[in-house]
Design a protein around this motif. Sequence first.
Motif, PDB file in Angstrom:
ATOM      1  N   ALA A   1     -13.507  -9.651   1.407  1.00 32.30           N
ATOM      2  CA  ALA A   1     -12.158  -9.721   1.270  1.00 32.30           C
ATOM      3  C   ALA A   1     -11.004  -8.715   1.547  1.00 32.30           C
ATOM      4  CB  ALA A   1     -11.889 -10.192  -0.095  1.00 32.30           C
TER       5      ALA A   1
ATOM      6  N   ASP B   1     -15.267 -17.281   4.528  1.00 32.16           N
ATOM      7  CA  ASP B   1     -15.101 -17.569   3.184  1.00 32.16           C
ATOM      8  C   ASP B   1     -16.350 -17.110   2.658  1.00 32.16           C
ATOM      9  OD1 ASP B   1     -15.173 -18.489   0.595  1.00 32.16           O
ATOM     10  OD2 ASP B   1     -14.568 -20.390   1.056  1.00 32.16           O
ATOM     11  N   VAL B   2     -16.251 -15.994   1.555  1.00 35.90           N
ATOM     12  CA  VAL B   2     -17.321 -15.298   1.074  1.00 35.90           C
ATOM     13  C   VAL B   2     -18.167 -16.260   0.502  1.00 35.90           C
ATOM     14  CG1 VAL B   2     -18.041 -13.755  -0.596  1.00 35.90           C
ATOM     15  CG2 VAL B   2     -16.000 -13.173   0.920  1.00 35.90           C
TER      16      VAL B   2
ATOM     17  N   SER C   1     -12.791  -5.386  -3.028  1.00 34.78           N
ATOM     18  CA  SER C   1     -11.655  -5.168  -4.176  1.00 34.78           C
ATOM     19  C   SER C   1     -10.928  -6.381  -4.052  1.00 34.78           C
ATOM     20  CB  SER C   1     -10.886  -3.897  -3.734  1.00 34.78           C
ATOM     21  OG  SER C   1     -10.450  -3.935  -2.266  1.00 34.78           O
TER      22      SER C   1
ATOM     23  N   ASP D   1     -12.891 -11.542   5.994  1.00 33.92           N
ATOM     24  CA  ASP D   1     -11.742 -12.205   4.956  1.00 33.92           C
ATOM     25  C   ASP D   1     -11.427 -13.558   5.409  1.00 33.92           C
ATOM     26  OD1 ASP D   1      -9.414 -10.736   2.970  1.00 33.92           O
ATOM     27  OD2 ASP D   1      -8.817 -12.422   4.087  1.00 33.92           O
TER      28      ASP D   1
ATOM     29  N   TYR E   1       1.008  -1.168   0.237  1.00 28.91           N
ATOM     30  CA  TYR E   1      -0.165  -0.033   0.102  1.00 28.91           C
ATOM     31  C   TYR E   1       0.660   1.466  -0.005  1.00 28.91           C
ATOM     32  CZ  TYR E   1      -3.576  -3.556   0.920  1.00 28.91           C
ATOM     33  OH  TYR E   1      -4.605  -4.325   0.691  1.00 28.91           O
TER      34      TYR E   1
HETATM   35  C1  LIG Z   1      -5.026  -8.766  -2.557  1.00 23.98           C
HETATM   36  S1  LIG Z   1      -5.898  -8.927  -1.090  1.00 23.98           S
HETATM   37  C2  LIG Z   1      -7.060  -7.627  -1.031  1.00 23.98           C
HETATM   38  C3  LIG Z   1      -7.410  -6.975   0.145  1.00 23.98           C
HETATM   39  C4  LIG Z   1      -8.193  -5.623   0.010  1.00 23.98           C
HETATM   40  N1  LIG Z   1      -9.617  -5.937  -0.333  1.00 23.98           N
HETATM   41  C5  LIG Z   1      -7.568  -4.730  -0.887  1.00 23.98           C
HETATM   42  O1  LIG Z   1      -7.939  -4.266  -1.956  1.00 23.98           O
HETATM   43  O2  LIG Z   1      -6.544  -4.273  -0.477  1.00 23.98           O
HETATM   44  C6  LIG Z   1      -7.152 -10.147  -1.330  1.00 23.98           C
HETATM   45  C7  LIG Z   1      -7.856 -10.673  -0.097  1.00 23.98           C
HETATM   46  O3  LIG Z   1      -8.876 -11.679  -0.722  1.00 23.98           O
HETATM   47  C8  LIG Z   1      -9.212 -12.855   0.259  1.00 23.98           C
HETATM   48  N2  LIG Z   1      -9.828 -13.757  -0.212  1.00 23.98           N
HETATM   49  C9  LIG Z   1      -9.682 -14.453  -1.337  1.00 23.98           C
HETATM   50  N3  LIG Z   1     -10.590 -15.320  -1.229  1.00 23.98           N
HETATM   51  C10 LIG Z   1     -11.607 -15.001  -0.501  1.00 23.98           C
HETATM   52  C11 LIG Z   1     -12.825 -15.779  -0.050  1.00 23.98           C
HETATM   53  N4  LIG Z   1     -13.280 -16.748  -0.919  1.00 23.98           N
HETATM   54  N5  LIG Z   1     -13.398 -15.385   1.097  1.00 23.98           N
HETATM   55  C12 LIG Z   1     -12.857 -14.221   1.889  1.00 23.98           C
HETATM   56  N6  LIG Z   1     -11.755 -13.751   1.496  1.00 23.98           N
HETATM   57  C13 LIG Z   1     -10.990 -13.993   0.517  1.00 23.98           C
HETATM   58  C14 LIG Z   1      -7.726 -13.048   0.873  1.00 23.98           C
HETATM   59  O4  LIG Z   1      -7.324 -13.577   1.957  1.00 23.98           O
HETATM   60  C15 LIG Z   1      -6.919 -11.593   0.649  1.00 23.98           C
HETATM   61  O5  LIG Z   1      -6.930 -11.012   2.015  1.00 23.98           O
END
Ligand SMILES: C[S@@+](CC[C@H](N)C(=O)[O-])C[C@H]1O[C@@H](n2cnc3c(N)ncnc32)[C@H](O)[C@@H]1O
Length: 247
Positions: free
Chosen positions: A45, A93-94, A109, A67, A16
Amino acid sequence: MAQIYDSIAEQFKKFYSLPFALHVETYTHLNLIGDVTGKSILDLACGEGIYTRLLKQNGAARLVGVDISSEMIKLARQEEEKEPLEIEYIIADVTEIGFIDSFDLVVASFLLNYASTKDELLKMCHTISANLKPGGQFISLNNNLDLPPEFYHKGEKYGLAKSCPGSLQEGTPLTLTLTIADDGEKVSFDNYYLSKATYEWALRSVGFKDIRWHNPIVSPEGVQKFSQEFWQDAIDYPYILGITCQK
Ligand SMILES: C[S@@+](CC[C@H](N)C(=O)[O-])C[C@H]1O[C@@H](n2cnc3c(N)ncnc32)[C@H](O)[C@@H]1O
C-alpha cells in the motif's frame, strides 16, 4: 477501493505537506523503522511512494512498492523517472498478490485499516508474512481504531476528521476527511473498524510474535515550530498508532 484512490491520487499528495503528516506521521513512522542501511524492504500500500523513496534514500538496499491503485503507482513511477532510485512498483491487491520475495522488512502504512472483515485482514497478514525472511520485521502505521468516537473531533485542528454511523462493530465503516490545503480543500475515504484483538489474532495466526502497539510521537522541530500545547491532543487522543511485530 482502487477507484477511490485512483480519483484522489493527485490530491492526496498534498496531505504530506500538512504539519501533522510531517511532524507526527512521518516522524513516528521513520522512528519505528529505524536504521534501514543495506536492508531489503517491501512497502505494501505504498501509494504514490513517499515512504518508499524515503527509505531508499535513507540507505535501504532494495525497495519494492505495491499498491492496488494504478493512479497512485503511476505517480510513483513518474517520480522514479524524474529521479531514478531503482525502486520497483507493482499494481496489485495485497490480499491476492502472495509471494514476491523474502524481505528483511515489510512496511505497510495505512493498509490494514482497509480490511473490512477478519478474512480480508488475515489475507493481508498472510501476504506480509509470506514476504518476510524468518526473523524479519513488520512495521506499520494504522488508523487508531481504539479511539472512542466521542474524541474524533480532537483531530480536527490538525486537519483530520473522522466519523462513523453509530457504535463501533467489527466491519463498521469509518469516514476519514482530510483537509489538505489552506483554502479548505478536502479528500474523503473510508476505512473499517476491526478491533485490536482481531488484528492481534490475524497477526498471530500467520506466525507473528512480539506484537506491539506504539503511540505517535512529535518531532522536536514540530514542537519548536507549533508548541507542545498545540500537539497535546495528538498525543492524548492518538489519531494513528504504530504496529510492530516479528516473524
Ligand atoms: C492512505 S494511503 C497510504 C499510502 C502510504 N502507505 C502512506 O502511508 O502515505 C492508502 C493506500 O492503500 C492502498 N490500498 C488499500 N487497499 C489495498 C489493497 N488491498 N492492496 C493494495 N493497496 C491497497 C490504496 O490504494 C492507497 O494508496
